[in-house]
Design an enzyme around this catalytic site. Sequence first.
Site, short mmCIF file in Angstrom:
data_model
loop_
_atom_site.label_atom_id
_atom_site.label_comp_id
_atom_site.label_asym_id
_atom_site.label_seq_id
_atom_site.Cartn_x
_atom_site.Cartn_y
_atom_site.Cartn_z
N ASP A 108 6.25 -13.58 10.00
CA ASP A 108 5.58 -12.29 10.03
C ASP A 108 4.26 -12.42 10.79
O ASP A 108 3.51 -13.39 10.58
CB ASP A 108 5.31 -11.80 8.60
CG ASP A 108 4.85 -10.36 8.57
OD1 ASP A 108 5.72 -9.47 8.61
OD2 ASP A 108 3.63 -10.13 8.52
N ASN A 168 -2.44 -2.77 16.21
CA ASN A 168 -2.05 -1.39 16.52
C ASN A 168 -3.23 -0.44 16.38
O ASN A 168 -3.43 0.45 17.22
CB ASN A 168 -0.91 -0.95 15.61
CG ASN A 168 0.44 -1.47 16.05
OD1 ASN A 168 0.65 -1.76 17.23
ND2 ASN A 168 1.36 -1.59 15.11
N HIS A 216 -0.37 1.40 19.78
CA HIS A 216 1.00 0.92 19.58
C HIS A 216 1.64 0.37 20.86
O HIS A 216 2.42 -0.59 20.77
CB HIS A 216 1.86 2.05 18.99
CG HIS A 216 1.55 2.33 17.56
ND1 HIS A 216 2.07 1.59 16.51
CD2 HIS A 216 0.74 3.25 16.98
CE1 HIS A 216 1.61 2.05 15.37
NE2 HIS A 216 0.81 3.07 15.62
N ASP A 224 3.43 -3.18 20.88
CA ASP A 224 4.81 -3.42 21.32
C ASP A 224 4.87 -4.57 22.32
O ASP A 224 5.80 -5.40 22.27
CB ASP A 224 5.38 -2.14 21.97
CG ASP A 224 5.70 -1.07 20.95
OD1 ASP A 224 5.70 -1.37 19.74
OD2 ASP A 224 5.94 0.09 21.35
N GLU A 257 7.12 -6.09 12.30
CA GLU A 257 6.52 -7.27 12.94
C GLU A 257 7.10 -8.56 12.36
O GLU A 257 6.48 -9.62 12.44
CB GLU A 257 5.00 -7.25 12.76
CG GLU A 257 4.52 -7.32 11.34
CD GLU A 257 4.34 -5.95 10.69
OE1 GLU A 257 3.54 -5.86 9.74
OE2 GLU A 257 4.99 -4.98 11.13
#
Length: 350
Positions: free
Chosen positions: A224, A232, A237, A241, A266
């Site tokens: 993770d 973010n 975002h 990404d 994530e």
Amino acid sequence: MYLERFGSGAPTGNGLVRAIIAFLEDQRLEPTPVNYTFAYRVMSDPAGELAREVARRTDGGFRLSGSEVEELGNAIEAAARGRIGPAPAAEASAAPHEPDPRTVETQRLVAGFESAVTAMHDETRNFGRDLAASADALDAVPCIDVAAAITDLARITATMRARVEIAEARLAQAKREASELREELAAAHEDARRDPLTELPNRRAFEAALADARGDLRHVALCDVDHFKSINDRYGHPVGDRVLKAIAATLTRECDGHLVARYGGEEFAVLLSGIDTASAGALLERARRAVGARRYRLRETDTVIDGITLSAGLVTLRSGETVTQGVARADRLLYAAKRGGRNQMIGETH
């Protein structure tokens, strides 16, 4: 099972295609046009009579046999042919809506294939009927009337040849429709198992691969991204990404020969096979460190983002352990790593 999954609402578009694929996989049915058509009818009307009967027969984890699919499909065909008259008032008064293009295309392919097969059956039946008629006609012609016999034979032969050509054309059309169905199913199957952002296998594909994996040396890791929400929130975002895509590429490179998947959000999952526990831990730790060593430069502002790290949990699957149990153990270790300060891997202690 399927009524519980979808309730009274039918999936549409990509959701319908994914539901069809899930049905075929759950029931271990080959993706043939006949089975695809059957699955389409079940999933497009999950509250209908066919779906209810399928739910009844599969209750308790049972799977449909090929003969049951044929039996239920034939029963629905017979019922459909027996329907006469206007649609029920509830259907007639339903509010109009714009159909999803993917749904329309799927319906067109299924309807086209069914139409072609029905036409082929009709032409074959007509061919046999005319063949019998031609034999009777020849028997009835007086032997002395040779010219009339030849003329009649030529007429009947021409008719039969035309019917053969029609049947061949219908068969060719049916093959084209079947090919389109297979391509559509293959594309949807691939879409349903791949994460569109990172192009890695998704959670469903990972769990399927884990269930199919053989041998004693199988290790599952869940990773993770630490404090990903702050990335973010701070950069937006689109930047988040791009970071996820970069992490996916790093994990794939460092874990070459093993399966890396985006498990959700994530979170990434890794299936390490064919190596012992110590080697699996060393490999995963090397991959985790490689992710932390990367620097990300924003094209728009030339800003450098560093300090992006992973926390991970690693387990070795036990004999007879289910996918759910193995992943749950890895997940507990992952959260132990998070609670312990992040930016670390925790494996099992034996």
